[in-house]
Design an enzyme around this catalytic site. Structure first.
Site, short mmCIF file in Angstrom:
data_model
loop_
_atom_site.label_atom_id
_atom_site.label_comp_id
_atom_site.label_asym_id
_atom_site.label_seq_id
_atom_site.Cartn_x
_atom_site.Cartn_y
_atom_site.Cartn_z
N GLY A 43 0.77 -1.18 -0.11
CA GLY A 43 0.00 -0.03 0.01
C GLY A 43 0.82 1.30 -0.08
CE LYS A 44 0.33 3.68 -5.94
NZ LYS A 44 1.49 2.81 -6.34
CG ASN A 187 5.41 7.70 -12.28
OD1 ASN A 187 4.52 8.30 -13.08
ND2 ASN A 187 5.29 6.21 -11.71
N GLY A 224 12.95 7.84 -12.69
CA GLY A 224 13.50 6.11 -12.91
C GLY A 224 14.93 6.33 -13.03
CG ASP A 248 9.85 -6.06 -6.69
OD1 ASP A 248 9.18 -5.23 -7.25
OD2 ASP A 248 9.49 -6.82 -5.84
CB ALA A 251 7.50 -0.01 -2.68
CB ALA A 252 11.31 2.31 -6.84
N GLY A 253 9.03 4.37 -5.87
CA GLY A 253 8.52 5.65 -5.57
C GLY A 253 8.08 5.89 -4.08
CG ASP A 254 5.39 3.44 -2.26
OD1 ASP A 254 4.72 4.71 -2.57
OD2 ASP A 254 5.03 2.42 -2.36
NE ARG A 287 17.85 -4.33 0.80
CZ ARG A 287 18.30 -3.30 1.69
NH1 ARG A 287 17.28 -2.69 2.05
NH2 ARG A 287 19.36 -3.16 1.93
O1 RIB Z 1 3.55 1.48 -4.68
C1 RIB Z 1 3.62 0.17 -4.43
C2 RIB Z 1 2.24 -0.19 -3.98
O2 RIB Z 1 1.10 0.10 -5.00
C3 RIB Z 1 2.07 -1.54 -3.59
O3 RIB Z 1 2.63 -1.91 -2.47
C4 RIB Z 1 0.70 -1.76 -3.59
O4 RIB Z 1 0.14 -2.03 -2.52
C5 RIB Z 1 0.28 -0.53 -4.44
O5 RIB Z 1 -0.52 0.29 -3.34
#
Ligand code: RIB
Length: 322
Positions: A43-44, A187, A224, A248, A251-254, A287
């Site tokens: 989840g973001k 992005n 990116g 992978d 969630a790089a943006g997160d 990761r």
């Molecule tokens: O940004 C990545 C996230 O997008 C994932 O963890 C997924 O749950 C979606 O919310």
């Protein structure tokens, strides 16, 4: 180390991520064989909260979980990571679920069913007003209802708390919302959505300028492998990314947003914070999974230091992907 500091407050989604790895992401109508399957907390909103917590900075979350088995697991994960979950309510029904397919080069495609995230209302924000007032800054995304984001922007403006809006996934915004945003962090795909064109996407400067013209005070374009472009009234600069091999990019943006918010509250300044965030995002793509990929402070500092000692930092991975 940061005891007594005003926390980052994240208002956003909490999902369970059901992740299938495959050699190639299927096209419409196609079935492919997977190579691996994992379940990760995601989840973001929650990812960004965990990104801050892993860096050791105080963070509180406002969100909603279902009363299903996933809800209990997700709450435990957040708590275990060091996120204050006093503002996370439990609602009858299902928690948010994301079905994610990750390809061989770390690229992904994601389908989200919002579940309890769709029930996070403006009233929930009013009920947690003391948490919002205590914030050093607030971080939000678009996996919760837009009325809630709009109400949040008004609260932040009224209380004088800077708001970072990560506009993911991109959707129409109420016209007056952007003027209450301190930092807008799309992005490239999201930026194109808000600008309304895919023309000229290779040049971040006019894209950022157009977004600033829409009312936001500052823009960070997550590009990116090309790094990040930071623009505000004071500066405009393209920061290169760090040379890593992605497995992978989920969630790089997160990771970027959590680290950017942390940097700002550590008084790093916007450019330094974006550099720090680029490093956090680069580590995260090496990761698997969303929350498990978030780096700790020493790892990010080391990566920034290493690049300082290297006059030709590479540019292989960054924070474009969600
Ligand atoms: O940004 C990545 C996230 O997008 C994932 O963890 C997924 O749950 C979606 O919310």
């Amino acid at each position: 180390m940061f005891a007594g500091k005003k926390p980052v407050v994240v208002v956003g989604s909490i999902n369970i991520d059901l992740v299938a790895n495959t050699e190639r992401i299927p096209v419409e109508g196609e079935t492919v064989l997977g190579t691996d399957f994992q379940i990760h907390p995601g989840g973001k909103g929650a990812n960004q909260a965990v990104a801050v917590a892993r860096l050791g900075y105080p963070v509180q979350m406002i969100g909603r979980l279902g009363d299903d088995a996933f809800g209990a697991q997700l709450r435990a994960h957040l708590e275990g990571a060091g996120v204050d979950v006093a503002g996370v309510a439990t609602t009858p029904g299902t928690s948010g679920v994301a079905v994610i397919v990750v390809g061989q080069k770390g690229e992904n495609s994601i389908v989200i069913t919002p579940g309890a995230n769709a029930l996070l209302t403006p009233q929930d924000l009013d009920a947690n007003i003391e948490i919002l007032r205590s914030a050093g800054l607030v971080l939000t995304q678009l996996e919760i209802p837009i009325e809630t984001v709009q109400h949040l922007a008004k609260i932040c403006a009224r209380e004088g708390v800077p708001l970072i809006l990560d506009p993911a996934p991109a959707k129409e915004l109420p016209p007056d919302l952007l003027k209450d945003v301190a930092w807008f962090t799309p992005n490239e795909t999201e930026a194109a959505f808000f600008i309304g064109t895919t023309d000229g996407l290779s040049d971040p400067a006019p894209m950022a300028q157009t977004l600033i013209g829409k009312g936001v005070k500052g823009v960070v374009l997550k590009l990116g492998s090309r790094g990040a472009y930071v623009a505000s009234a004071e500066f405009r600069e393209l920061l290169s990314s760090f040379a890593v091999t992605a497995i992978d990019t989920t969630a790089a943006g997160d990771a970027f947003n959590g680290a950017f918010a942390t940097g700002l509250l550590m008084q790093m300044g916007a450019l330094e914070s974006a550099r720090f965030a680029n490093a956090a995002a680069a580590i995260s793509v090496t990761r698997a999974g969303a929350q498990p990929s978030m780096p700790v402070m020493a790892e990010v500092e080391q990566m920034v230091q290493r690049a300082r000692g290297n006059s030709h930092p590479g540019a292989k991975a960054g924070a474009e992907s969600e």
